[in-house]
Design a protein around this motif. Structure first.
Motif, PDB file in Angstrom:
ATOM      1  N   LEU A   1      12.450   4.789   4.963  1.00  0.00           N
ATOM      2  CA  LEU A   1      11.232   4.367   4.261  1.00  0.00           C
ATOM      3  C   LEU A   1      11.080   5.129   2.951  1.00  0.00           C
ATOM      4  O   LEU A   1      10.756   4.548   1.910  1.00  0.00           O
ATOM      5  N   ASN A   2      11.329   6.446   2.993  1.00  0.00           N
ATOM      6  CA  ASN A   2      11.268   7.245   1.768  1.00  0.00           C
ATOM      7  C   ASN A   2      12.241   6.724   0.720  1.00  0.00           C
ATOM      8  O   ASN A   2      11.890   6.614  -0.470  1.00  0.00           O
ATOM      9  N   LEU A   3      13.445   6.386   1.158  1.00  0.00           N
ATOM     10  CA  LEU A   3      14.456   5.894   0.221  1.00  0.00           C
ATOM     11  C   LEU A   3      13.996   4.605  -0.448  1.00  0.00           C
ATOM     12  O   LEU A   3      14.179   4.411  -1.653  1.00  0.00           O
ATOM     13  N   LEU A   4      13.367   3.732   0.322  1.00  0.00           N
ATOM     14  CA  LEU A   4      12.880   2.470  -0.234  1.00  0.00           C
ATOM     15  C   LEU A   4      11.734   2.686  -1.231  1.00  0.00           C
ATOM     16  O   LEU A   4      11.546   1.882  -2.148  1.00  0.00           O
ATOM     17  N   LEU A   5      10.983   3.771  -1.039  1.00  0.00           N
ATOM     18  CA  LEU A   5       9.803   4.011  -1.867  1.00  0.00           C
ATOM     19  C   LEU A   5      10.062   4.904  -3.079  1.00  0.00           C
ATOM     20  O   LEU A   5       9.192   5.031  -3.950  1.00  0.00           O
ATOM     21  N   VAL A   6      11.230   5.527  -3.148  1.00  0.00           N
ATOM     22  CA  VAL A   6      11.534   6.429  -4.264  1.00  0.00           C
ATOM     23  C   VAL A   6      11.411   5.744  -5.629  1.00  0.00           C
ATOM     24  O   VAL A   6      10.899   6.342  -6.585  1.00  0.00           O
ATOM     25  N   PRO A   7      11.878   4.483  -5.799  1.00  0.00           N
ATOM     26  CA  PRO A   7      11.690   3.846  -7.114  1.00  0.00           C
ATOM     27  C   PRO A   7      10.219   3.800  -7.559  1.00  0.00           C
ATOM     28  O   PRO A   7       9.923   4.034  -8.734  1.00  0.00           O
ATOM     29  N   ALA A   8       9.311   3.519  -6.626  1.00  0.00           N
ATOM     30  CA  ALA A   8       7.887   3.517  -6.978  1.00  0.00           C
ATOM     31  C   ALA A   8       7.417   4.909  -7.369  1.00  0.00           C
ATOM     32  O   ALA A   8       6.600   5.077  -8.285  1.00  0.00           O
ATOM     33  N   LEU A   9       7.934   5.934  -6.693  1.00  0.00           N
ATOM     34  CA  LEU A   9       7.587   7.313  -7.026  1.00  0.00           C
ATOM     35  C   LEU A   9       8.049   7.662  -8.439  1.00  0.00           C
ATOM     36  O   LEU A   9       7.305   8.286  -9.214  1.00  0.00           O
ATOM     37  N   ILE A  10       9.270   7.277  -8.786  1.00  0.00           N
ATOM     38  CA  ILE A  10       9.791   7.580 -10.126  1.00  0.00           C
ATOM     39  C   ILE A  10       8.967   6.870 -11.201  1.00  0.00           C
ATOM     40  O   ILE A  10       8.639   7.451 -12.242  1.00  0.00           O
ATOM     41  N   LEU A  11       8.595   5.626 -10.947  1.00  0.00           N
ATOM     42  CA  LEU A  11       7.722   4.909 -11.885  1.00  0.00           C
ATOM     43  C   LEU A  11       6.383   5.637 -12.040  1.00  0.00           C
ATOM     44  O   LEU A  11       5.838   5.739 -13.144  1.00  0.00           O
TER      45      LEU A  11
ATOM     46  N   MET B   1       0.821  -1.208   0.000  1.00  0.00           N
ATOM     47  CA  MET B   1       0.000   0.000   0.000  1.00  0.00           C
ATOM     48  C   MET B   1       0.861   1.265   0.000  1.00  0.00           C
ATOM     49  O   MET B   1       0.534   2.261  -0.661  1.00  0.00           O
ATOM     50  N   LEU B   2       1.971   1.228   0.731  1.00  0.00           N
ATOM     51  CA  LEU B   2       2.855   2.395   0.741  1.00  0.00           C
ATOM     52  C   LEU B   2       3.518   2.596  -0.611  1.00  0.00           C
ATOM     53  O   LEU B   2       3.709   3.738  -1.060  1.00  0.00           O
ATOM     54  N   ALA B   3       3.876   1.502  -1.278  1.00  0.00           N
ATOM     55  CA  ALA B   3       4.450   1.618  -2.625  1.00  0.00           C
ATOM     56  C   ALA B   3       3.414   2.191  -3.591  1.00  0.00           C
ATOM     57  O   ALA B   3       3.744   3.022  -4.453  1.00  0.00           O
ATOM     58  N   LEU B   4       2.161   1.781  -3.444  1.00  0.00           N
ATOM     59  CA  LEU B   4       1.097   2.338  -4.268  1.00  0.00           C
ATOM     60  C   LEU B   4       0.927   3.836  -3.988  1.00  0.00           C
ATOM     61  O   LEU B   4       0.728   4.635  -4.910  1.00  0.00           O
ATOM     62  N   ALA B   5       1.033   4.213  -2.724  1.00  0.00           N
ATOM     63  CA  ALA B   5       0.947   5.629  -2.365  1.00  0.00           C
ATOM     64  C   ALA B   5       2.094   6.419  -2.981  1.00  0.00           C
ATOM     65  O   ALA B   5       1.898   7.531  -3.492  1.00  0.00           O
ATOM     66  N   ALA B   6       3.308   5.864  -2.952  1.00  0.00           N
ATOM     67  CA  ALA B   6       4.458   6.536  -3.552  1.00  0.00           C
ATOM     68  C   ALA B   6       4.277   6.674  -5.059  1.00  0.00           C
ATOM     69  O   ALA B   6       4.613   7.715  -5.649  1.00  0.00           O
ATOM     70  N   PHE B   7       3.748   5.631  -5.694  1.00  0.00           N
ATOM     71  CA  PHE B   7       3.448   5.689  -7.132  1.00  0.00           C
ATOM     72  C   PHE B   7       2.468   6.830  -7.408  1.00  0.00           C
ATOM     73  O   PHE B   7       2.624   7.587  -8.381  1.00  0.00           O
ATOM     74  N   ALA B   8       1.449   6.978  -6.542  1.00  0.00           N
ATOM     75  CA  ALA B   8       0.451   8.036  -6.710  1.00  0.00           C
ATOM     76  C   ALA B   8       1.073   9.417  -6.542  1.00  0.00           C
ATOM     77  O   ALA B   8       0.688  10.373  -7.225  1.00  0.00           O
ATOM     78  N   VAL B   9       2.042   9.550  -5.639  1.00  0.00           N
ATOM     79  CA  VAL B   9       2.743  10.830  -5.473  1.00  0.00           C
ATOM     80  C   VAL B   9       3.417  11.221  -6.783  1.00  0.00           C
ATOM     81  O   VAL B   9       3.296  12.353  -7.266  1.00  0.00           O
ATOM     82  N   GLY B  10       4.166  10.274  -7.380  1.00  0.00           N
ATOM     83  CA  GLY B  10       4.852  10.558  -8.627  1.00  0.00           C
ATOM     84  C   GLY B  10       3.892  10.918  -9.745  1.00  0.00           C
ATOM     85  O   GLY B  10       4.111  11.879 -10.494  1.00  0.00           O
ATOM     86  N   ALA B  11       2.783  10.162  -9.862  1.00  0.00           N
ATOM     87  CA  ALA B  11       1.801  10.427 -10.915  1.00  0.00           C
ATOM     88  C   ALA B  11       1.128  11.780 -10.709  1.00  0.00           C
ATOM     89  O   ALA B  11       0.884  12.513 -11.667  1.00  0.00           O
ATOM     90  N   ALA B  12       0.826  12.122  -9.447  1.00  0.00           N
ATOM     91  CA  ALA B  12       0.175  13.398  -9.161  1.00  0.00           C
ATOM     92  C   ALA B  12       1.067  14.570  -9.526  1.00  0.00           C
ATOM     93  O   ALA B  12       0.598  15.605 -10.013  1.00  0.00           O
ATOM     94  N   LYS B  13       2.360  14.439  -9.305  1.00  0.00           N
ATOM     95  CA  LYS B  13       3.283  15.532  -9.574  1.00  0.00           C
ATOM     96  C   LYS B  13       3.609  15.686 -11.056  1.00  0.00           C
ATOM     97  O   LYS B  13       4.049  16.753 -11.487  1.00  0.00           O
ATOM     98  N   SER B  14       3.399  14.635 -11.840  1.00  0.00           N
ATOM     99  CA  SER B  14       3.848  14.676 -13.234  1.00  0.00           C
ATOM    100  C   SER B  14       2.727  14.911 -14.239  1.00  0.00           C
ATOM    101  O   SER B  14       2.984  14.973 -15.434  1.00  0.00           O
ATOM    102  N   GLY B  15       1.475  15.039 -13.789  1.00  0.00           N
ATOM    103  CA  GLY B  15       0.431  15.318 -14.754  1.00  0.00           C
ATOM    104  C   GLY B  15      -0.939  14.787 -14.409  1.00  0.00           C
ATOM    105  O   GLY B  15      -1.887  14.976 -15.176  1.00  0.00           O
TER     106      GLY B  15
END
Length: 241
Positions: free
Chosen positions: A197-207, A1-15
């Motif tokens: 935790l942030n460091l572990l989730l950054v790859p999901a954010l970039i994706l 769920m946290l990885a999904l949240a990080a993915f959503a952060v990246g998507a929200a910031k990029s468009g």
């Protein structure tokens, strides 16, 4: 769920800004509510740097200079609430904040639809209400890291072009989230564990950032926003209950 949240952060910031409230809801569902605000903040700063890199040339600095002092007032109110409240209260405040943001987003959608049906440009928010946006944005971003709908309504009501909205929002959230950083550290919300935790989730954010930029060009924004609003509403009710 946290990885999904990080993915959503990246998507929200990029468009895909409609995803903005989702990370706060997911983090507050998994982690203690107060700790979740600090954990999300670290990811948001990474996402803000990506957004500024994409849209840095389009910011309206006149609006930013007018807005930021009042945002600081809302941030300080949020700091007091986080300092005084326990996890249960903070979780419920986050839930209530998400429901308010859903209401604001629905208001924005209805205004857009009415303006489009009438064949006119977007109407500005009444001047008597404009002073509310800064403190409300500051409070919601400090408490729930979810000021996106509030500020989107403000920027659209200011009649900014699309590129200017993206650029102004990118710089706004980078500056505001940086302002929040010392308060979050002082409250013990950002810790070595949260940074790990942030460091572990950054790859999901970039994706999410890469996927969000591609998906924004291919999907129906109107239907996507409706789905996100339903999910955000359900998250708010869950956190309140």
């Amino acid at each position: 769920m946290l990885a999904l949240a990080a993915f959503a952060v990246g998507a929200a910031k990029s468009g895909m800004p409609a995803l903005g409230p989702i990370p706060a809801a997911l983090f507050a569902s998994v982690l203690p509510a107060k700790a979740s605000t600090g954990a999300v903040l670290g990811l948001l700063l990474v996402g803000d740097l990506i957004a500024v890199r994409m849209y840095h040339a389009h910011a309206d600095w006149k609006i930013l200079r007018r807005l930021l002092p009042s945002v600081l007032v809302g941030i300080l109110v949020g700091v007091v609430v986080l300092w005084a409240a326990n996890d249960i209260v903070v979780r419920r405040i986050i839930g209530a904040t998400l429901l308010v943001l859903v209401a604001l987003s629905v208001l924005l959608m209805l205004r857009r639809r009415a303006d489009a049906a009438a064949g006119r440009e977007a109407r500005p928010v009444p001047r008597a209400l404009s002073w509310l946006f800064g403190p409300l944005g500051g409070f919601t971003t400090m408490i729930a890291n979810a000021a996106g709908p509030v500020m989107s309504l403000y920027f659209v009501a200011s009649r900014l072009p699309v590129q200017a909205i993206l650029g102004t929002a990118a710089w706004f959230f980078l500056i505001v989230n940086t302002m929040k950083l010392p308060f979050s550290v002082g409250l013990g919300l950002i810790t070595p564990e949260s940074l790990l935790l942030n460091l572990l989730l950054v790859p999901a954010l970039i994706l999410g950032a890469l996927g969000g930029r591609m998906a924004a060009r291919r999907i129906s924004q109107e239907w996507f926003e409706r789905v996100v609003l339903v999910l955000t509403f359900a998250s708010g009710v869950y956190l309140l209950w």
